[in-house]
Design an enzyme around this catalytic site. Sequence first.
Site, PDB file in Angstrom:
ATOM      1  N   PRO A   1       0.914  -1.192   0.044  1.00  0.00           N
ATOM      2  CA  PRO A   1       0.002  -0.054  -0.025  1.00  0.00           C
ATOM      3  C   PRO A   1       0.742   1.273  -0.031  1.00  0.00           C
ATOM      4  O   PRO A   1       1.931   1.558   0.644  1.00  0.00           O
ATOM      5  CB  PRO A   1      -0.824  -0.137   1.325  1.00  0.00           C
ATOM      6  CG  PRO A   1      -0.362  -1.185   2.122  1.00  0.00           C
ATOM      7  CD  PRO A   1       0.389  -2.130   1.173  1.00  0.00           C
ATOM      8  N   ASN A   2       0.281   2.167  -0.904  1.00  0.00           N
ATOM      9  CA  ASN A   2       0.883   3.575  -1.035  1.00  0.00           C
ATOM     10  C   ASN A   2       2.127   3.942  -1.907  1.00  0.00           C
ATOM     11  O   ASN A   2       2.422   4.932  -2.036  1.00  0.00           O
ATOM     12  CB  ASN A   2       1.003   4.205   0.368  1.00  0.00           C
ATOM     13  CG  ASN A   2      -0.310   4.128   1.203  1.00  0.00           C
ATOM     14  OD1 ASN A   2      -1.380   4.771   0.382  1.00  0.00           O
ATOM     15  ND2 ASN A   2      -0.329   3.789   2.242  1.00  0.00           N
TER      16      ASN A   2
ATOM     17  N   TYR B   1      11.857   8.693   1.404  1.00  0.00           N
ATOM     18  CA  TYR B   1      11.395   7.558   0.375  1.00  0.00           C
ATOM     19  C   TYR B   1      12.221   7.988  -1.108  1.00  0.00           C
ATOM     20  O   TYR B   1      12.077   7.154  -2.018  1.00  0.00           O
ATOM     21  CB  TYR B   1       9.961   7.513   0.150  1.00  0.00           C
ATOM     22  CG  TYR B   1       9.406   6.751   1.436  1.00  0.00           C
ATOM     23  CD1 TYR B   1       9.705   5.689   1.676  1.00  0.00           C
ATOM     24  CD2 TYR B   1       8.569   7.615   2.233  1.00  0.00           C
ATOM     25  CE1 TYR B   1       8.877   4.897   3.010  1.00  0.00           C
ATOM     26  CE2 TYR B   1       7.979   7.223   3.481  1.00  0.00           C
ATOM     27  CZ  TYR B   1       8.214   5.827   3.741  1.00  0.00           C
ATOM     28  OH  TYR B   1       7.562   5.354   4.809  1.00  0.00           O
TER      29      TYR B   1
ATOM     30  N   ASN C   1       8.182  -5.810  -1.126  1.00  0.00           N
ATOM     31  CA  ASN C   1       8.180  -4.473  -0.086  1.00  0.00           C
ATOM     32  C   ASN C   1       6.638  -4.518   0.093  1.00  0.00           C
ATOM     33  O   ASN C   1       5.782  -3.989  -0.552  1.00  0.00           O
ATOM     34  CB  ASN C   1       8.507  -3.242  -0.980  1.00  0.00           C
ATOM     35  CG  ASN C   1       8.640  -2.180   0.120  1.00  0.00           C
ATOM     36  OD1 ASN C   1       7.744  -2.240   1.078  1.00  0.00           O
ATOM     37  ND2 ASN C   1       9.100  -1.064  -0.521  1.00  0.00           N
TER      38      ASN C   1
ATOM     39  N   ALA D   1       3.326  -1.169   4.816  1.00  0.00           N
ATOM     40  CA  ALA D   1       2.682  -1.254   6.080  1.00  0.00           C
ATOM     41  C   ALA D   1       2.076  -2.798   6.698  1.00  0.00           C
ATOM     42  O   ALA D   1       2.354  -3.053   7.623  1.00  0.00           O
ATOM     43  CB  ALA D   1       1.538  -0.413   6.334  1.00  0.00           C
TER      44      ALA D   1
ATOM     45  N   ASP E   1       1.203 -16.030   5.949  1.00  0.00           N
ATOM     46  CA  ASP E   1       0.797 -17.486   5.789  1.00  0.00           C
ATOM     47  C   ASP E   1       1.173 -17.696   4.288  1.00  0.00           C
ATOM     48  O   ASP E   1       1.514 -18.969   4.144  1.00  0.00           O
ATOM     49  CB  ASP E   1      -0.547 -17.462   6.300  1.00  0.00           C
ATOM     50  CG  ASP E   1      -0.945 -17.657   7.767  1.00  0.00           C
ATOM     51  OD1 ASP E   1       0.221 -17.967   8.493  1.00  0.00           O
ATOM     52  OD2 ASP E   1      -2.048 -17.432   8.250  1.00  0.00           O
TER      53      ASP E   1
ATOM     54  N   GLU F   1      12.997  -9.892   1.337  1.00  0.00           N
ATOM     55  CA  GLU F   1      12.128  -8.623   1.840  1.00  0.00           C
ATOM     56  C   GLU F   1      12.804  -7.440   1.703  1.00  0.00           C
ATOM     57  O   GLU F   1      13.888  -7.254   1.812  1.00  0.00           O
ATOM     58  CB  GLU F   1      11.825  -8.974   3.188  1.00  0.00           C
ATOM     59  CG  GLU F   1      11.505  -7.679   3.742  1.00  0.00           C
ATOM     60  CD  GLU F   1      11.186  -7.792   5.482  1.00  0.00           C
ATOM     61  OE1 GLU F   1      11.777  -8.607   6.101  1.00  0.00           O
ATOM     62  OE2 GLU F   1      10.465  -6.817   6.054  1.00  0.00           O
TER      63      GLU F   1
ATOM     64  N   HIS G   1      12.788  -2.947   1.795  1.00  0.00           N
ATOM     65  CA  HIS G   1      12.393  -1.624   2.255  1.00  0.00           C
ATOM     66  C   HIS G   1      13.261  -0.569   1.917  1.00  0.00           C
ATOM     67  O   HIS G   1      14.495  -0.800   1.883  1.00  0.00           O
ATOM     68  CB  HIS G   1      12.214  -1.584   3.618  1.00  0.00           C
ATOM     69  CG  HIS G   1      11.208  -2.582   4.203  1.00  0.00           C
ATOM     70  ND1 HIS G   1       9.901  -2.435   4.181  1.00  0.00           N
ATOM     71  CD2 HIS G   1      11.296  -3.779   4.817  1.00  0.00           C
ATOM     72  CE1 HIS G   1       9.167  -3.435   4.759  1.00  0.00           C
ATOM     73  NE2 HIS G   1      10.336  -4.303   4.924  1.00  0.00           N
ATOM     74  N   ILE G   2      12.749   0.661   1.123  1.00  0.00           N
ATOM     75  CA  ILE G   2      13.357   1.625   0.837  1.00  0.00           C
ATOM     76  C   ILE G   2      13.899   2.184   1.991  1.00  0.00           C
ATOM     77  O   ILE G   2      15.242   2.796   1.679  1.00  0.00           O
ATOM     78  CB  ILE G   2      12.374   2.646   0.019  1.00  0.00           C
ATOM     79  CG1 ILE G   2      11.862   1.948  -1.240  1.00  0.00           C
ATOM     80  CG2 ILE G   2      12.995   3.999  -0.230  1.00  0.00           C
ATOM     81  CD1 ILE G   2      10.616   2.632  -1.955  1.00  0.00           C
ATOM     82  N   SER G   3      13.426   2.681   2.995  1.00  0.00           N
ATOM     83  CA  SER G   3      14.074   3.143   4.316  1.00  0.00           C
ATOM     84  C   SER G   3      14.514   2.090   5.184  1.00  0.00           C
ATOM     85  O   SER G   3      14.199   0.905   4.958  1.00  0.00           O
ATOM     86  CB  SER G   3      12.898   4.088   4.920  1.00  0.00           C
ATOM     87  OG  SER G   3      11.965   3.227   5.405  1.00  0.00           O
TER      88      SER G   3
END
Length: 153
Positions: A11-12, A24, A73, A76, A86, A97, A99-101
């Site tokens: 999301p987002n 970001y 990614n 949230a 699951d 996994e 994440h940008i930050s």
Amino acid sequence: MEKPIFVLNGPNLNRLGTREPQIYGTTTLAEIEQMCRNAVGAHPLRFHQSNAEHEIIGWINEAIDGGAGIIINAAAYTFTSLAILDALKMFQGPIIELHISNIHRREVHYQNSFISKVATGVIVGLGAGGYPLAVTAMLEFLRGGYGTNRHST
Ligand code: CA2
């Protein structure tokens, strides 16, 4: 036909490049997709984003049925979604996994990733540049270059 690598965004992330550039960056998701396509070469790539949990789970299900690896990614949902955890548990191939930050230096609610429980490897804090690195690492995993196990430990 080789099985595709799935790059899934939560999301987002469709809004990337439009606000909070200090966290970001200014690169848009369309530009990130192009970076991934440049990095993957001839290997097939599926690149998706959704604000809906069920759609992300649908793509993980497609990967379970015929994907080579998953780069995710989950934004949230990383910190909230047992349903995504699951689904990922059922996937046999490598999971990265991303994440940008750097989530580890952020507020407490960004600290407990469900996805890390099943990830083969994790890339955080390298900005948009983490995506092509993840694609390169995934290709190496699939080549058997980091060992043939799904889990690198
Ligand atoms: O750093 C990342 O990649 C995150 O997964 C981004 C998520 C956040 O919840 C994670 O903790 C870390 C938030 C994405 C919000 O999307 C934005 C889009 C455009 C501008 C700002 C934020």
